[in-house]
Design an enzyme around this catalytic site. Structure first.
Site, PDB file in Angstrom:
ATOM      1  N   HIS A 144      -7.990   9.269  -1.942  1.00 52.15           N
ATOM      2  CA  HIS A 144      -7.289   9.345  -0.660  1.00 52.15           C
ATOM      3  C   HIS A 144      -8.088  10.101   0.401  1.00 52.15           C
ATOM      4  O   HIS A 144      -7.941   9.856   1.608  1.00 52.15           O
ATOM      5  CB  HIS A 144      -5.943  10.032  -0.887  1.00 52.15           C
ATOM      6  CG  HIS A 144      -4.909   9.698   0.131  1.00 52.15           C
ATOM      7  ND1 HIS A 144      -3.571   9.943  -0.060  1.00 52.15           N
ATOM      8  CD2 HIS A 144      -4.988   9.150   1.365  1.00 52.15           C
ATOM      9  CE1 HIS A 144      -2.885   9.552   0.995  1.00 52.15           C
ATOM     10  NE2 HIS A 144      -3.721   9.075   1.878  1.00 52.15           N
TER      11      HIS A 144
ATOM     12  N   ASP B 283       0.831  -1.204   0.000  1.00 55.08           N
ATOM     13  CA  ASP B 283       0.000   0.000   0.000  1.00 55.08           C
ATOM     14  C   ASP B 283       0.866   1.254   0.000  1.00 55.08           C
ATOM     15  O   ASP B 283       1.766   1.401   0.820  1.00 55.08           O
ATOM     16  CB  ASP B 283      -0.903   0.013   1.235  1.00 55.08           C
ATOM     17  CG  ASP B 283      -1.829   1.211   1.236  1.00 55.08           C
ATOM     18  OD1 ASP B 283      -2.814   1.196   0.484  1.00 55.08           O
ATOM     19  OD2 ASP B 283      -1.560   2.176   1.982  1.00 55.08           O
TER      20      ASP B 283
ATOM     21  N   TYR C 277       3.210  10.157  -1.102  1.00 51.60           N
ATOM     22  CA  TYR C 277       4.187   9.696  -0.099  1.00 51.60           C
ATOM     23  C   TYR C 277       5.612   9.901  -0.585  1.00 51.60           C
ATOM     24  O   TYR C 277       5.960   9.455  -1.669  1.00 51.60           O
ATOM     25  CB  TYR C 277       3.970   8.225   0.220  1.00 51.60           C
ATOM     26  CG  TYR C 277       2.690   7.877   0.917  1.00 51.60           C
ATOM     27  CD1 TYR C 277       1.923   8.838   1.594  1.00 51.60           C
ATOM     28  CD2 TYR C 277       2.225   6.569   0.920  1.00 51.60           C
ATOM     29  CE1 TYR C 277       0.737   8.489   2.219  1.00 51.60           C
ATOM     30  CE2 TYR C 277       1.049   6.221   1.554  1.00 51.60           C
ATOM     31  CZ  TYR C 277       0.306   7.179   2.203  1.00 51.60           C
ATOM     32  OH  TYR C 277      -0.863   6.832   2.826  1.00 51.60           O
TER      33      TYR C 277
ATOM     34  N   SER D 209     -10.882   6.253   0.756  1.00 50.44           N
ATOM     35  CA  SER D 209     -10.152   6.427   2.007  1.00 50.44           C
ATOM     36  C   SER D 209     -10.552   7.756   2.643  1.00 50.44           C
ATOM     37  O   SER D 209     -10.647   8.772   1.951  1.00 50.44           O
ATOM     38  CB  SER D 209      -8.645   6.412   1.726  1.00 50.44           C
ATOM     39  OG  SER D 209      -7.897   6.698   2.885  1.00 50.44           O
ATOM     40  N   ASN D 210     -10.802   7.726   3.961  1.00 44.72           N
ATOM     41  CA  ASN D 210     -11.135   8.953   4.692  1.00 44.72           C
ATOM     42  C   ASN D 210     -12.358   9.659   4.110  1.00 44.72           C
ATOM     43  O   ASN D 210     -12.343  10.876   3.909  1.00 44.72           O
ATOM     44  CB  ASN D 210      -9.927   9.906   4.706  1.00 44.72           C
ATOM     45  CG  ASN D 210      -8.727   9.316   5.407  1.00 44.72           C
ATOM     46  OD1 ASN D 210      -8.831   8.828   6.532  1.00 44.72           O
ATOM     47  ND2 ASN D 210      -7.579   9.336   4.741  1.00 44.72           N
TER      48      ASN D 210
END
Length: 308
Positions: free
Chosen positions: A122, A36, A41, A152-153
């Site tokens: 994301h 992941d 990042y 996500s989120n």
């Protein structure tokens, strides 16, 4: 062995390339499958002020180990990549159709793959019509760049609305959800110390279970706080409930001969039918500890569940 994903957030920044390669090798050798990452990042840990370092390391690893290419699955994300170095969240790319298309192309180039297995939104982007985001993500699936989609989120109601839009138009929709979750809970309404994190709620757990969606949990081990004295739990976890749960956690760890981390991962993995904790590590020993996690007996789980 619990079905964990290897979190690669620090690869290429805080974790150097040689160590990243060792961790990736060990993960696959131990039977691990999912890696992941995210396109952003880790922009906050790199002098460039933009992300991509983790994807680039994974891409170089995959190129150097072509025999492993079919044994791993890649999960990456779009939404938070800064478009201006060191300026976040103001310059985050967002979830417009143009941003999604551009980000997907860049991620595939860095990963040196023709497709990724799971592509996440994301975080939400309420400045873009949800229908535009849904259609742009589905288009990636239609042309083979992406296998599946995840949120996500995201607030649960937004996930449901997005899935309804996709179904109504015959498009691929979200089949996985990703939230921050661990055995310990912060104080209600207390802001988390990590920007952008969203906790799993009872409603989210119920929704994922009822709709047969995968649940991925990030920060399950709270940055090492369960086992490292030099990393105390964040202040938002300082409340009586934490004391009760740590007491139960230590009892189960003693009775089962496992570490706190292993007990936490086993407890998380049994919360719903399809659960995958994301484990971020910086040493092989940390990874092996996580990979050695096994199921907990039902009676043992009761001790953890009842500590509230």
């Amino acid at each position: 062995m619990i079905d964990v994903a290897l979190g690669a957030m620090d690869f290429g920044t805080r974790v150097d390339e040689a160590t990243s390669f060792r961790l990736l090798d060990c993960f696959v050798e131990r039977g691990g499958e999912w890696i992941d990452t995210a396109n952003c990042y880790s922009f906050w840990a790199d002098a460039s002020g933009v992300g991509g370092q983790s994807e680039e390391v994974i891409g170089r690893w995959l190129t150097s180990r072509p025999q492993l290419s079919d044994r791993v699955r890649i999960s990456t994300k779009v939404r938070q990549q800064p478009t201006t170095p060191h300026v976040w969240p103001e310059s985050a790319e967002g979830l417009s159709a143009e941003a999604i298309q551009s980000a997907a192309r860049a991620s595939l180039q860095r990963l040196r793959r023709e497709h990724v297995d799971l592509y996440w939104a994301h975080a939400e982007d309420r400045g873009v019509p949800l229908q535009e985001t849904v259609e742009a993500l589905a288009a990636l699936c239609a042309d083979g760049q992406v296998g599946r989609l995840g949120a996500s989120n995201h607030a649960v109601w937004r996930v449901e609305r997005a899935r309804h839009l996709a179904t109504d138009r015959g498009l691929t929709g979200f089949t996985a959800l990703q939230y921050r979750h661990s055995y310990l809970f912060p104080r209600p309404w207390a802001p988390l110390p990590d920007a952008g994190h969203m906790l799993l709620t009872p409603e989210g757990l119920d929704y994922a279970t009822s709709e047969d969606l995968e649940l991925w949990f990030y920060t399950p081990l709270l940055h090492g706080s369960y086992v490292r004295d030099d990393r105390p739990f964040p202040e938002v976890y300082d409340h009586p409930g934490t004391t009760k749960r740590l007491t139960a956690l230590d009892r189960v760890a003693r009775e089962t001969g496992r570490t706190r981390n292993q007990v936490v991962l086993a407890w998380l993995s049994a919360l719903a039918p399809h659960v995958r904790p994301i484990v971020g590590v910086s040493t092989v020993s940390q990874l092996e500890e996580a990979m050695d996690t096994t199921d907990l007996a039902i009676e043992t789980r009761h001790l953890l569940d009842e500590a509230i």
